[in-house]
Design a protein around this motif. Structure first.
Motif, mmCIF file in Angstrom:
data_model
loop_
_atom_site.group_PDB
_atom_site.id
_atom_site.type_symbol
_atom_site.label_atom_id
_atom_site.label_comp_id
_atom_site.label_asym_id
_atom_site.label_seq_id
_atom_site.Cartn_x
_atom_site.Cartn_y
_atom_site.Cartn_z
ATOM 1 N N ASP A 10 0.804 -1.220 0.000
ATOM 2 C CA ASP A 10 0.000 0.000 0.000
ATOM 3 C C ASP A 10 0.839 1.272 0.000
ATOM 4 O O ASP A 10 0.317 2.373 0.171
ATOM 5 N N ALA A 78 -2.565 8.061 2.782
ATOM 6 C CA ALA A 78 -2.591 6.891 3.655
ATOM 7 C C ALA A 78 -2.914 7.257 5.097
ATOM 8 O O ALA A 78 -3.266 6.383 5.892
ATOM 9 N N GLN A 90 -4.088 -1.319 7.466
ATOM 10 C CA GLN A 90 -2.648 -1.116 7.286
ATOM 11 C C GLN A 90 -1.849 -2.077 8.152
ATOM 12 O O GLN A 90 -0.831 -2.637 7.704
ATOM 13 N N THR A 93 -2.035 -5.537 6.696
ATOM 14 C CA THR A 93 -1.157 -5.608 5.517
ATOM 15 C C THR A 93 0.304 -5.757 5.945
ATOM 16 O O THR A 93 1.070 -6.513 5.329
#
Length: 278
Positions: A10, A78, A90, A93
């Protein structure tokens, strides 16, 4: 402790600290990694003492700076705005990138909001959640602070964190906060502005929206309010948790808002107890 940079798909380049038992440490019965999530100031430096103690006890622990804070770089989108759902995704991830599966999650304040979001939205990844003094709605007076200049915001928040969030004489709290060092506090001067601009109020209200009875029952949750804190400030914690049949303990951590700073040994012991009970 091992520090590293971990890049995730990301676009976030995470500053990560990992704490692992030494070869001479007796392996823990429970090998579940413990994820220590920073609160609103976004910097994992104040969690290092607890991570070190957990590793010495035979546990594996992990912490990090949040995206857009301190040593973790990320595209502005973000973390502007920051939401509990976004932070939860997040972190998942990051764990995927590190090839870590199910974990136990600990967080105080906004970090606790991230824990509740993970348990609500990704319960399959959590053995349990351990939270301390979670803001579940807007705090009075913060709107006024947000209208001030960046320098004023930094100064006000710095004083608030050092003099209101942590005990002063008892537990040697203020001295331990100061002892985190000039580099840590220099990073926080920048982080306070980001925290006040993109987290406060909206993030905390969203945490309350996620704290439904259904979500709070998906995984075991261990909830505390500091024994030295004013329980009236954290009444929402008692209300939300109580509806889900969760006892908010005030007898476990005799401190205020940052137990991992002022009483890291007791905080680590509590985390271990919770993980073993889950």
């Amino acid at each position: 402790m091992e520090s590293m940079t971990v890049k995730t798909p990301d676009g976030v380049a995470w500053y990560v600290e990992r704490f692992s038992p030494s070869d001479k440490t007796t392996p823990a019965k429970d090998t579940t990694p413990i994820v220590l999530i920073p609160s609103g100031e976004g910097d994992c430096g104040n969690l290092r003492a607890v991570g070190t103690i957990l590793a010495a006890s035979g546990r594996h622990a992990l912490s990090f700076d949040l995206p857009g804070f301190s040593r973790t770089t990320a595209p502005k989108e973000a973390y502007t705005p920051t939401t509990p759902e976004g932070v939860a995704q997040q972190i998942i991830t990051l764990l995927d990138t590190l090839q870590l599966g199910r974990a136990a999650f600990f967080g105080s304040s906004s970090g606790g909001g991230a824990v509740l979001a993970i348990l609500a939205l990704h319960p399959e990844r959590a053995k349990c959640g351990i939270v301390h003094e979670v803001p579940l709605g807007p705090f009075p007076g913060f709107d006024e602070i947000q209208r001030k200049s960046d320098d004023e915001v930094s100064a006000i928040c710095g004083g608030f964190f050092a003099n209101v969030f942590i005990e002063q004489e008892e537990n040697n709290g203020k001295a331990k906060w100061d002892a985190l060092g000039p580099e840590y506090h220099a990073r926080l001067k920048r982080n306070y502005v980001t925290w006040m601009r993109v987290i406060v109020n909206g993030y905390e209200s969203a945490s309350g929206e996620l704290a439904t009875v259904e979500n709070l029952k998906k995984r075991p949750i261990f909830w505390t309010v500091g024994g030295m804190s004013d329980p009236k400030i954290w009444q929402q914690d008692f209300d939300f948790a109580g509806k889900a049949g969760i006892q908010v303990r005030t007898d476990v951590l005799h401190c205020m808002h940052f137990p991992y700073v002022s009483i890291p040994e007791k905080t680590a012991d509590w985390i271990i107890e919770c993980v073993e009970q889950a």
